[in-house]
Design a protein around this motif. Structure first.
Motif: not given
Length: 52
Positions: A2-5, A12-16, A19, A30, A51
């Motif tokens: 899942d992405k988180y904002e 947007i945190y994109d796990p793919e 960071d 996340f 999420k």
């Protein structure tokens, strides 16, 4: 995964992507990020993300 904002700034945190500049490798869920991690844009705490 899942992405988180960030509810503060909209980052947007994109796990793919992760960071990598702040020690979070690509493909890191996340939930696996340390609680000490903060939004790389505004510095908000991890609990300020939702999420999407």
């Amino acid at each position: 995964m899942d992405k988180y904002e960030c509810i503060v700034c909209g980052y947007i945190y994109d796990p793919e992507i992760g960071d990598p500049d702040n020690g979070v490798s690509p493909n890191t869920p996340f939930e696996s990020i340390p609680d000490s991690w903060v939004c790389p844009v505004c510095g908000a705490a991890k609990d300020q993300f939702k999420k999407i």
